[in-house]
Design a protein around this motif. Structure first.
Motif, short mmCIF file in Angstrom:
data_model
loop_
_atom_site.label_atom_id
_atom_site.label_comp_id
_atom_site.label_asym_id
_atom_site.label_seq_id
_atom_site.Cartn_x
_atom_site.Cartn_y
_atom_site.Cartn_z
N TYR A 282 0.82 -1.30 0.78
CA TYR A 282 0.05 -0.14 -0.26
C TYR A 282 0.90 1.42 -0.42
N ARG A 283 1.86 1.26 -1.06
CA ARG A 283 2.60 2.48 -0.72
C ARG A 283 1.77 3.32 -2.22
N SER A 284 2.53 4.48 -1.82
CA SER A 284 1.72 5.68 -3.19
C SER A 284 3.03 6.19 -4.02
N ASP A 285 3.20 7.13 -4.16
CA ASP A 285 4.47 8.25 -5.03
C ASP A 285 4.12 9.01 -4.47
N GLN A 286 5.53 9.05 -3.68
CA GLN A 286 6.13 9.91 -2.18
C GLN A 286 6.41 11.31 -3.26
N SER A 287 6.72 11.23 -4.45
CA SER A 287 7.76 12.50 -4.70
C SER A 287 6.94 13.19 -5.89
#
Length: 335
Positions: free
Chosen positions: A156-161
């Motif tokens: 469950y990861r987003s695109d942090q940048s």
């Protein structure tokens, strides 16, 4: 695993829209109100039954630690914002946490320029809950990124940048400066404008969800298990969508859209029904929840979303409209 679920309880009905400036809310009603036993984030923190802080073994930008010290489940909602600790974060996905347990939860940073505690005392280094959700447009792009991450590596990861870039672009448009590049500054700068929205939108009896429209176009949909939970969350949600409404009103060229005064409730209802129809027919995929329950992801060319289900009961569903041209432009800019 591909599957299909109904995004809506069979008894769900569409209520009478309320319009304020360029933001409209259409109630979703259910007279058959379920009563699952859980505490929301605010309830647990107010009763000192929850603790939220950086990881025990060392802080991580994209994970924090949640302790549920109560005898009930904890229900946390995608887009809720945690303030404090080393930097402000938002929750990547709705989570159902078992009683008397601790859980690492996936988050995204919304304050790129700070990586330090602001207090020496540990009890003051814990997170507190913001009085809002992350703004809806940002949640839409984050939701897309999480779905892509689940497809590629089951995380469950987003695109942090991309999250940071989106905040910077929106802050620049709204002329809301923050020394630590915190999204918080935008809410502070728009606080007086938001008051009109907060005063205008009140929950109605049997309301368990809302559809939000900006400039007459559906922006997102939020659906909860109970009337009481929706009532508790509505002001957080109004602040989220109102920030996008304020942003839109500040940046739209003169004459680019039809004045909101000409919008009718019939137009809002028609747009809501079309969005609901598209959501019901969207592609769906099931994943195990972060703690317990199942997370269903919704996707087609025009929307993204997710739903948390436990024991065949829908706990939370959020879905967001996508502008394909805007989505492609911003997506390319963030990679």
């Amino acid at each position: 695993m591909n599957t299909t679920i109904s995004p809506f309880p069979s008894e769900l009905q569409i209520g009478n829209p309320t319009i304020c400036n360029n933001l409209a809310i259409v109630p979703l009603l259910n007279t058959h109100d379920s009563q699952p036993e859980y505490f929301t984030l605010d309830e647990g923190l107010e009763a000192s039954l929850f603790e939220v802080e950086e990881l025990d073994g060392g802080a991580s930008v994209n994970d924090i630690l949640f302790r549920n010290q109560s005898d009930k489940f904890a229900l946390l909602f995608e887009g809720e914002e945690f303030l404090g600790a080393m930097q402000n974060r938002i929750l990547n996905v709705s989570i159902f946490v078992t009683p008397k347990t601790k859980q690492t939860i996936p988050v995204s940073c919304v304050e790129a320029g700070r990586w330090r505690h602001q207090h020496q005392k540990r009890s003051k280094q814990r997170f507190k809950a913001a009085n809002r959700m992350h703004y809806a447009r940002g949640r839409a792009f984050e939701n897309q990124a999480v779905s892509a991450s689940l497809d590629s590596n089951h995380e469950y990861r987003s695109d942090q940048s991309g999250v940071w870039r989106d905040i910077n672009l929106k802050s620049s448009r709204m002329k809301a400066h923050s020394p630590s590049s915190a999204s918080d500054a935008m809410y502070v700068s728009a606080e007086s404008q938001m008051e009109d929205y907060l005063k205008s939108f009140k929950p109605v009896p049997t309301q368990v969800g809302s559809v939000f429209l900006i400039d007459g176009v559906v922006s997102g949909l939020e659906l909860f298990a109970t009337e009481a939970t929706h009532k508790r969350m509505i002001q957080k949600l109004v602040r989220s969508y109102a920030l996008d409404a304020v942003d839109s009103s500040m940046t739209q060229p003169m004459g680019a859209v039809e004045p909101i005064s000409k919008l009718t409730k019939e137009q809002c209802l028609a747009a809501t029904e079309e969005f609901a129809k598209r959501l019901k027919s969207s592609w769906t995929k099931r994943f195990d929840g972060v703690c317990i329950g199942e997370n269903f992801r919704f996707k087609d060319d025009h929307l993204t979303g997710g739903a948390l289900v436990h024991d065949d009961q829908l706990l939370h569903l959020c879905a967001f409209a996508l502008d394909p041209e805007l989505s492609a432009t911003e997506g390319n800019a963030t990679h």
